[in-house]
Design a protein around this motif. Structure first.
Motif, PDB file in Angstrom:
ATOM      1  N   ILE A  34      -4.123 -34.880  33.444  1.00  0.00           N
ATOM      2  CA  ILE A  34      -5.171 -34.320  32.607  1.00  0.00           C
ATOM      3  C   ILE A  34      -6.459 -34.368  33.415  1.00  0.00           C
ATOM      4  N   VAL A  35      -7.110 -33.250  33.558  1.00  0.00           N
ATOM      5  CA  VAL A  35      -8.395 -33.190  34.244  1.00  0.00           C
ATOM      6  C   VAL A  35      -9.444 -32.854  33.196  1.00  0.00           C
ATOM      7  N   VAL A  36     -10.422 -33.743  33.056  1.00  0.00           N
ATOM      8  CA  VAL A  36     -11.496 -33.532  32.084  1.00  0.00           C
ATOM      9  C   VAL A  36     -12.785 -33.325  32.855  1.00  0.00           C
ATOM     10  N   THR A  37     -13.439 -32.200  32.626  1.00  0.00           N
ATOM     11  CA  THR A  37     -14.738 -31.947  33.238  1.00  0.00           C
ATOM     12  C   THR A  37     -15.742 -31.689  32.130  1.00  0.00           C
ATOM     13  N   LEU A  38     -16.895 -32.295  32.257  1.00  0.00           N
ATOM     14  CA  LEU A  38     -17.962 -32.127  31.280  1.00  0.00           C
ATOM     15  C   LEU A  38     -19.199 -31.640  32.029  1.00  0.00           C
ATOM     16  N   GLY A  39     -19.520 -30.392  31.864  1.00  0.00           N
ATOM     17  CA  GLY A  39     -20.635 -29.819  32.612  1.00  0.00           C
ATOM     18  C   GLY A  39     -21.990 -30.028  31.959  1.00  0.00           C
ATOM     19  N   SER A  40     -22.013 -30.236  30.661  1.00  0.00           N
ATOM     20  CA  SER A  40     -23.301 -30.332  29.968  1.00  0.00           C
ATOM     21  C   SER A  40     -23.591 -31.739  29.453  1.00  0.00           C
ATOM     22  N   THR A  41     -22.813 -32.720  29.878  1.00  0.00           N
ATOM     23  CA  THR A  41     -22.998 -34.101  29.419  1.00  0.00           C
ATOM     24  C   THR A  41     -23.465 -34.958  30.592  1.00  0.00           C
ATOM     25  N   ARG A  42     -24.530 -35.676  30.386  1.00  0.00           N
ATOM     26  CA  ARG A  42     -25.022 -36.551  31.446  1.00  0.00           C
ATOM     27  C   ARG A  42     -24.156 -37.800  31.527  1.00  0.00           C
ATOM     28  N   ALA A  43     -23.914 -38.274  32.727  1.00  0.00           N
ATOM     29  CA  ALA A  43     -23.046 -39.437  32.926  1.00  0.00           C
ATOM     30  C   ALA A  43     -23.609 -40.690  32.271  1.00  0.00           C
ATOM     31  N   ASP A  44     -24.931 -40.811  32.208  1.00  0.00           N
ATOM     32  CA  ASP A  44     -25.504 -42.017  31.605  1.00  0.00           C
ATOM     33  C   ASP A  44     -25.457 -42.005  30.070  1.00  0.00           C
ATOM     34  N   HIS A  45     -24.823 -40.982  29.489  1.00  0.00           N
ATOM     35  CA  HIS A  45     -24.614 -40.926  28.042  1.00  0.00           C
ATOM     36  C   HIS A  45     -23.138 -41.084  27.671  1.00  0.00           C
ATOM     37  N   VAL A  46     -22.315 -41.514  28.620  1.00  0.00           N
ATOM     38  CA  VAL A  46     -20.881 -41.712  28.405  1.00  0.00           C
ATOM     39  C   VAL A  46     -20.581 -43.190  28.675  1.00  0.00           C
ATOM     40  N   GLY A  47     -19.815 -43.817  27.790  1.00  0.00           N
ATOM     41  CA  GLY A  47     -19.561 -45.252  27.890  1.00  0.00           C
ATOM     42  C   GLY A  47     -18.863 -45.683  29.167  1.00  0.00           C
ATOM     43  N   CYS A  48     -17.896 -44.925  29.642  1.00  0.00           N
ATOM     44  CA  CYS A  48     -17.144 -45.343  30.836  1.00  0.00           C
ATOM     45  C   CYS A  48     -17.991 -45.295  32.109  1.00  0.00           C
ATOM     46  N   TYR A  49     -19.151 -44.656  32.035  1.00  0.00           N
ATOM     47  CA  TYR A  49     -20.057 -44.631  33.181  1.00  0.00           C
ATOM     48  C   TYR A  49     -21.222 -45.608  33.018  1.00  0.00           C
ATOM     49  N   GLY A  50     -21.152 -46.483  32.009  1.00  0.00           N
ATOM     50  CA  GLY A  50     -22.106 -47.568  31.922  1.00  0.00           C
ATOM     51  C   GLY A  50     -23.093 -47.517  30.779  1.00  0.00           C
ATOM     52  N   SER A  51     -23.058 -46.538  29.926  1.00  0.00           N
ATOM     53  CA  SER A  51     -23.999 -46.486  28.814  1.00  0.00           C
ATOM     54  C   SER A  51     -23.544 -47.426  27.693  1.00  0.00           C
ATOM     55  N   PRO A  52     -24.367 -48.425  27.346  1.00  0.00           N
ATOM     56  CA  PRO A  52     -23.974 -49.354  26.288  1.00  0.00           C
ATOM     57  C   PRO A  52     -24.092 -48.734  24.888  1.00  0.00           C
ATOM     58  N   ASP A  53     -24.883 -47.682  24.736  1.00  0.00           N
ATOM     59  CA  ASP A  53     -25.101 -47.066  23.427  1.00  0.00           C
ATOM     60  C   ASP A  53     -24.208 -45.857  23.163  1.00  0.00           C
ATOM     61  N   ALA A  54     -23.344 -45.510  24.092  1.00  0.00           N
ATOM     62  CA  ALA A  54     -22.530 -44.298  23.964  1.00  0.00           C
ATOM     63  C   ALA A  54     -21.479 -44.456  22.879  1.00  0.00           C
ATOM     64  N   LYS A  55     -21.207 -43.350  22.213  1.00  0.00           N
ATOM     65  CA  LYS A  55     -20.150 -43.323  21.194  1.00  0.00           C
ATOM     66  C   LYS A  55     -19.049 -42.369  21.672  1.00  0.00           C
TER      67      LYS A  55
END
Length: 71
Positions: A34-55
């Motif tokens: 499975i390849v997931v690409t997100l072009g309009s989402t910033r990495a610092d708003h995703v939990g697996c990239y370190g954002s503690p507030d991400a849902k």
């Protein structure tokens, strides 16, 4: 069209049978990719990239169970 055509068909059938046998028996493990690409989402708003507030629990679980690329 006689003999050459018949020999050609036999060779083609032999090659197709060999390819089928290789595909079903000898090719190794069956991988699911499975390849997931997100072009309009910033990495610092995703939990697996370190954002503690991400849902993003589904993406976080997928990243934990798979391979996560940072670049």
């Amino acid at each position: 069209m006689g003999r050459k055509f018949t020999v050609g068909i036999l060779i083609l059938a032999f090659l197709a049978g060999g390819a089928w046998y290789w595909y079903t028996h000898l090719r190794g493990p069956n991988w699911n990719v499975i390849v997931v690409t997100l072009g309009s989402t910033r990495a610092d708003h995703v939990g697996c990239y370190g954002s503690p507030d991400a849902k993003t629990p589904a993406l976080d679980e997928l990243a934990q169970r798979g391979v996560l690329f940072e670049r």
